[in-house]
Design an enzyme around this catalytic site. Sequence first.
Site: not given
Ligand code: BG6
Length: 451
Positions: A43, A135, A165, A169, A203, A222, A227, A325
Amino acid sequence: MTRSFVVLGGTGDLTGRLLLPSLARLYDTGVLHGGEGLLAVAREEWDDGAYRDWARNRLAAHAGELPESTRERLVDRLAFCRGDVTDPDDLRAALTRLDGEPVVYLALPHTLFRPTLTALAEVGLPEGARVVVEKPFGTDQADARALNDLLHRLLPEEAIFRVDHFLAKQTVLNILGLRFANRVFEPVWNAAHVEQVDIVADETLGLEGRAGYYDRAGALRDMVQNHLLQLLALVAMEPPLAVDAHSLPGRKADVLRAVRPPADVRAGSVRGRYTAGTVAGRALPDYVAEDGVDPDRETETYAELTVTVDNWRWAGVPFRLRTGKALAADRQEISIRFRPVPHLPFLDAEPEPDVLRLSLSPDAIALEVNLNGARDPFDLEREVLAARMTPHELPAYGLLLRELLDGDTTLSISDVEAEESWRIVEPVLAAWAAGEVPLREYPAGSAGPAA
Ligand code: BG6
């Protein structure tokens, strides 16, 4: 055929932090030769020049280790189209600017997936196009089903990429090698020998300015719904015929169908939210004091649940999924805890059972075993047989973009998997929303509410 990315939401954090740097790495490693460009749709009142300035800046911040000449080759191939991604006319205008078959990437907040796909379905896509959806894929099973219906109106399943993703890994891919290219693991990879599986993604990072997205998602949507359940699927699935788009998503879908959420959500789940504290020397405020957070949403920043896999191989084995987190330490790990030996011929010894740890960052594999000790040969000592992997040349997003350009959906989530994953977490989300499980607080920098 030249392919170009059309990134809807191309001025967002995902594009600046992951997509552009990964594309630059593909140029750097020679996977891409520079024909492939990127048209960002967003935008902002920008033109190509303003977008290139923004991108140059993002690339310096997130791919600064690459030669400037490589980054500039990508910057030269960038273009910008101002538009509302939910407006069919704006999308039509963007698509007409492209040559070749587009890869349309929805790098958008998940709340925009439905209106955007509805608009795309009205415009239609040229033959050979691909669509990529980030996602979380929907907000619940019904929403995921509605998204799948819209996608199937647009393109065949083979042209649809639902990104996770974690699948790209290194250690995650290594689960396949470890399990299916060795004779020693698969015979003990079942309930007769495995006592418990833990899948952990702790994390140290807090909200990091992502309230707009995260406060509406929370830890379960999330991380767990996508994941962590994908990790579970790879660990628990039956051997695929081949590691390809026909076999792998099918085997993962089978095992996800067998996953049962906790029968008693109160006993089988924990939800938490961090309060102010210090993580690795960095002071974090209360989650609810962060800009953009609505405390009434009661969004969890920590989620834990224990599921079972009701099939022949895994009956009775708990799979504990946990993420949070602002925790004390970063730890992404799958640990497989084996049962004790049936008879221990060492008097008075009480060794811990074997544990196989697959660590995701850094990528490493370790097997904790009991061996005869150095002090007394009839004593047992814990030893770790460990291997640290040489990092892959391409980071996870780089590999995913390569797969996208190749049209290979092996590492993509299928329609069935996406819906099954929601089926698993939905009863937990419902019980949490109904207040059946207390929201427990934990100070940032601690081990979390379950400690
Ligand atoms: C993301 C989440 O998909 O994955 C984040 O939205 C998270 O909240 C992250 O921190 C962790 O992935 P990575 O690749 O940083 O380990």
